[in-house]
Motif scaffolding. Structure first.
Motif, short mmCIF file in Angstrom:
data_model
loop_
_atom_site.label_atom_id
_atom_site.label_comp_id
_atom_site.label_asym_id
_atom_site.label_seq_id
_atom_site.Cartn_x
_atom_site.Cartn_y
_atom_site.Cartn_z
N GLN A 189 5.66 -5.33 12.36
CA GLN A 189 5.73 -4.01 12.95
C GLN A 189 4.37 -3.29 12.88
O GLN A 189 3.94 -2.62 13.83
CB GLN A 189 6.80 -3.16 12.24
CG GLN A 189 8.23 -3.63 12.49
CD GLN A 189 9.25 -2.84 11.70
OE1 GLN A 189 8.87 -1.89 10.99
NE2 GLN A 189 10.53 -3.20 11.87
N SER A 190 3.72 -3.44 11.73
CA SER A 190 2.40 -2.82 11.58
C SER A 190 1.38 -3.40 12.57
O SER A 190 0.57 -2.67 13.17
CB SER A 190 1.90 -3.00 10.14
OG SER A 190 2.76 -2.35 9.23
N ALA A 206 -7.59 3.50 15.62
CA ALA A 206 -6.74 2.36 15.23
C ALA A 206 -7.10 1.81 13.87
O ALA A 206 -6.25 1.43 13.06
CB ALA A 206 -6.83 1.26 16.28
N ARG A 207 -8.39 1.78 13.55
CA ARG A 207 -8.82 1.25 12.26
C ARG A 207 -8.36 2.15 11.12
O ARG A 207 -7.89 1.68 10.08
CB ARG A 207 -10.32 1.13 12.26
CG ARG A 207 -10.89 0.49 11.02
CD ARG A 207 -12.38 0.41 11.09
NE ARG A 207 -12.94 1.74 11.22
CZ ARG A 207 -14.22 1.98 11.52
NH1 ARG A 207 -15.03 0.96 11.76
NH2 ARG A 207 -14.67 3.23 11.63
N ASP A 208 -8.49 3.50 11.36
CA ASP A 208 -8.05 4.42 10.30
C ASP A 208 -6.54 4.31 10.08
O ASP A 208 -6.04 4.31 8.94
CB ASP A 208 -8.42 5.86 10.69
CG ASP A 208 -9.94 6.07 10.72
OD1 ASP A 208 -10.63 5.25 10.06
OD2 ASP A 208 -10.39 7.01 11.36
N LYS A 215 -2.49 0.46 3.34
CA LYS A 215 -2.27 0.98 1.99
C LYS A 215 -0.76 1.14 1.72
O LYS A 215 -0.26 0.85 0.64
CB LYS A 215 -2.95 2.32 1.82
CG LYS A 215 -4.47 2.21 1.73
CD LYS A 215 -5.10 3.60 1.58
CE LYS A 215 -6.64 3.49 1.52
NZ LYS A 215 -7.27 4.82 1.35
N ASP A 216 -0.08 1.63 2.74
CA ASP A 216 1.37 1.80 2.59
C ASP A 216 2.06 0.45 2.35
O ASP A 216 2.93 0.30 1.49
CB ASP A 216 1.93 2.49 3.82
CG ASP A 216 3.41 2.80 3.67
OD1 ASP A 216 3.83 3.18 2.53
OD2 ASP A 216 4.17 2.63 4.62
N LEU A 221 4.30 -3.57 -1.19
CA LEU A 221 4.21 -4.91 -1.78
C LEU A 221 4.09 -4.84 -3.29
O LEU A 221 4.71 -5.63 -4.03
CB LEU A 221 3.02 -5.66 -1.17
CG LEU A 221 2.83 -7.10 -1.66
CD1 LEU A 221 4.07 -7.94 -1.31
CD2 LEU A 221 1.59 -7.70 -0.99
N ALA A 222 3.29 -3.89 -3.77
CA ALA A 222 3.14 -3.72 -5.22
C ALA A 222 4.49 -3.35 -5.85
O ALA A 222 4.86 -3.83 -6.93
CB ALA A 222 2.09 -2.66 -5.52
N GLN A 223 5.24 -2.45 -5.17
CA GLN A 223 6.56 -2.07 -5.67
C GLN A 223 7.50 -3.26 -5.70
O GLN A 223 8.28 -3.45 -6.63
CB GLN A 223 7.13 -0.95 -4.80
CG GLN A 223 8.48 -0.40 -5.29
CD GLN A 223 8.38 0.25 -6.65
OE1 GLN A 223 7.38 0.94 -6.93
NE2 GLN A 223 9.37 0.01 -7.52
N ALA A 224 7.40 -4.08 -4.64
CA ALA A 224 8.25 -5.28 -4.59
C ALA A 224 7.90 -6.24 -5.72
O ALA A 224 8.78 -6.83 -6.35
CB ALA A 224 8.10 -5.96 -3.24
#
Length: 243
Positions: A189-190, A206-208, A215-216, A221-224
């Protein structure tokens, strides 16, 4: 003298009267004297009546006492004592043997009684020990039954824990699959959104946006990963508990 007597009619009373007459006169009463007194009587008939008269009127004279000389009496007494001692030696020895045998029998009986008492004491002690051992065996059997029950309960609990662990593993695998799918979907989706935005607002915007979105995604992913680590720690704890 009595006359006219014959051997056929001579009687006891006639012979007895003639004998009494002779005896009174001090004449010995003999067959010849009676034959002479009873002139013409049969000597055999007179003899028969004379035996009957003597049996009735005359008692046999008592023999004169015999006195032994002192020396002969002493020798006879000495011989009698020696004979008695010799004759009694055998019975005395036999009596002594009997007394010794009796003493040995009494002693053997005492030993048998002592052995019997000892055997009875040993039997009573063995019975008491057997009863104590029977009680100990019963107690050990009860403890063994309890231990078996505890072991069975432990096996059942372990099996339950193993089933719970297996269920947790399945849950972790399912969560991992769902997480991977979610990350892949979010990444797709991203990427799609990034492509659309790059086309609309340009490369810089688009880059920003991509950086922010990245980051989101990284935070997700870190939470997972954190959730997965927590689940792994819980799984390890369950496994340690099961061991």
């Amino acid at each position: 003298m009595t006359t006219d007597s014959s051997s056929q009619d001579i009687t006891y009373d006639e012979v007895a009267a003639a004998a009494a007459k002779l005896k009174k006169a001090g004449t010995p009463v003999t067959l010849d004297a009676l034959v002479e007194e009873l002139d013409g009587a049969s000597p055999s008939a007179i003899g028969r009546h004379l035996r009957a008269w003597r049996a009735e009127h005359e008692q046999p004279a008592e023999p004169a006492p015999v006195e032994l000389p002192a020396a002969l009496a002493a020798e006879l007494a000495k011989w009698a004592r020696q004979h008695a001692e010799e004759a009694g030696a055998g019975p005395r020895e036999a009596m002594a043997r009997l007394e010794r045998d009796m003493d040995e029998l009494i002693e053997a009986g005492s030993r048998l009684e002592a052995d019997l008492d000892s055997a009875n004491s040993a039997r009573y002690a063995a019975q008491a020990a057997a009863e104590e051992r029977s009680e100990e065996i019963e107690r050990l059997n009860a403890e063994l039954r309890n231990a078996r029950q505890v072991a069975m309960d432990a096996l059942v609990n372990k099996a339950k824990d193993q089933l719970a662990i297996d269920g947790k593993d399945a849950q972790l695998a399912d969560l991992r699959t769902q997480l991977e799918r979610s990350v892949a979907a979010q990444a797709a989706q991203s990427d799609a959104r990034l492509a659309a935005e790059m086309e609309l607002v340009g490369a810089t915007t688009a880059r920003d946006s991509l950086a922010a979105e990245l980051k989101d995604v990284q935070a997700q992913l870190a939470q997972a990963k954190s959730d997965r680590g927590a689940l792994r720690m819980e799984l390890d704890a369950l496994r340690k508990k099961a061991k």
